[in-house]
Scaffold this motif. Structure first.
Motif, PDB file in Angstrom:
ATOM      1  N   HIS A 141       0.827  -1.206   0.000  1.00 38.55           N
ATOM      2  CA  HIS A 141       0.000   0.000   0.000  1.00 38.55           C
ATOM      3  C   HIS A 141       0.866   1.262   0.000  1.00 38.55           C
ATOM      4  N   SER A 142       1.913   1.236   0.784  1.00 41.57           N
ATOM      5  CA  SER A 142       2.791   2.401   0.889  1.00 41.57           C
ATOM      6  C   SER A 142       3.633   2.595  -0.374  1.00 41.57           C
ATOM      7  N   THR A 180      -6.221  -2.887  -1.235  1.00 37.32           N
ATOM      8  CA  THR A 180      -5.284  -3.113  -0.119  1.00 37.32           C
ATOM      9  C   THR A 180      -5.600  -2.181   1.042  1.00 37.32           C
ATOM     10  N   GLY A 181      -5.990  -0.954   0.743  1.00 38.61           N
ATOM     11  CA  GLY A 181      -6.350  -0.014   1.800  1.00 38.61           C
ATOM     12  C   GLY A 181      -7.570  -0.461   2.584  1.00 38.61           C
ATOM     13  N   GLN A 215      -4.824  -0.271  -5.065  1.00 36.24           N
ATOM     14  CA  GLN A 215      -4.526   0.519  -3.861  1.00 36.24           C
ATOM     15  C   GLN A 215      -5.749   0.592  -2.947  1.00 36.24           C
ATOM     16  N   LEU A 237       3.052   1.349  -3.464  1.00 32.98           N
ATOM     17  CA  LEU A 237       2.246   1.520  -4.665  1.00 32.98           C
ATOM     18  C   LEU A 237       1.856   2.976  -4.885  1.00 32.98           C
ATOM     19  N   ARG A 238       1.791   3.750  -3.809  1.00 29.64           N
ATOM     20  CA  ARG A 238       1.390   5.156  -3.976  1.00 29.64           C
ATOM     21  C   ARG A 238       2.354   5.912  -4.870  1.00 29.64           C
ATOM     22  N   MET A 250      -4.158   0.580 -10.980  1.00 30.17           N
ATOM     23  CA  MET A 250      -3.370   0.675  -9.739  1.00 30.17           C
ATOM     24  C   MET A 250      -4.170   1.349  -8.633  1.00 30.17           C
ATOM     25  N   ILE A 309       1.620   5.103  -8.430  1.00 30.81           N
ATOM     26  CA  ILE A 309       0.372   5.771  -8.792  1.00 30.81           C
ATOM     27  C   ILE A 309       0.604   7.252  -9.052  1.00 30.81           C
TER      28      ILE A 309
END
Length: 137
Positions: free
Chosen positions: A9-10, A58-59, A55, A12-13, A51, A16
């Motif tokens: 999650h962290s 997962t969030g 995200q 992938l930002r 994506m 994105i």
């Protein structure tokens, strides 16, 4: 599993954010340059929105399964950020990205595609920037 999801999650930002900046720039170039909507434009838009959905998934897993913030005191600014502000801003960011992609997919006119992507992807970017926990970056 929690650690893996949190790192996914962290991390992938950043992908994105790069994808949305590229998508916005390509849309603006196409809009103001009068260009054609090409395969690369579609790939960037689809990758960005895809994506965003990953995200969001997962969030939501982190929020509903692993998060201690669901039951926290809303008077605390940190708890309020995680339990309300972050998730709300990010859900709206995903919605804006999806709306921009959906509208651009339905039209044949390249200028309309570029315009809607530029508008809605920029809205999505602004919402993401507001919802990122910058004190933890």
């Amino acid at each position: 599993m929690y650690t893996f999801l949190l790192h996914l999650h962290s991390g992938l930002r950043w992908l994105i954010l790069v994808a949305v900046v590229i998508a916005i720039l390509k849309s603006l170039i196409g809009l103001f340059g009068g260009g054609e909507y090409k395969k690369f434009d579609k790939i960037v838009a689809v990758a960005f929105v895809g994506m965003m959905h990953l995200q969001l998934l997962t969030g939501l897993i982190l929020y509903f399964i692993y998060s201690p913030y669901i039951t926290y005191n809303m008077g605390d600014a940190v708890s309020r950020f995680w339990s309300v502000e972050h998730i709300a801003l990010m859900v709206f960011a995903v919605a804006a990205a999806q709306v921009g992609r959906s509208i651009s997919k339905k039209t044949q006119d390249a200028q309309v595609k570029f315009r809607f992507q530029a508008i809605f992807f920029t809205i999505s970017l602004v919402l993401m920037v507001l919802g990122i926990p910058w004190n933890r970056v």
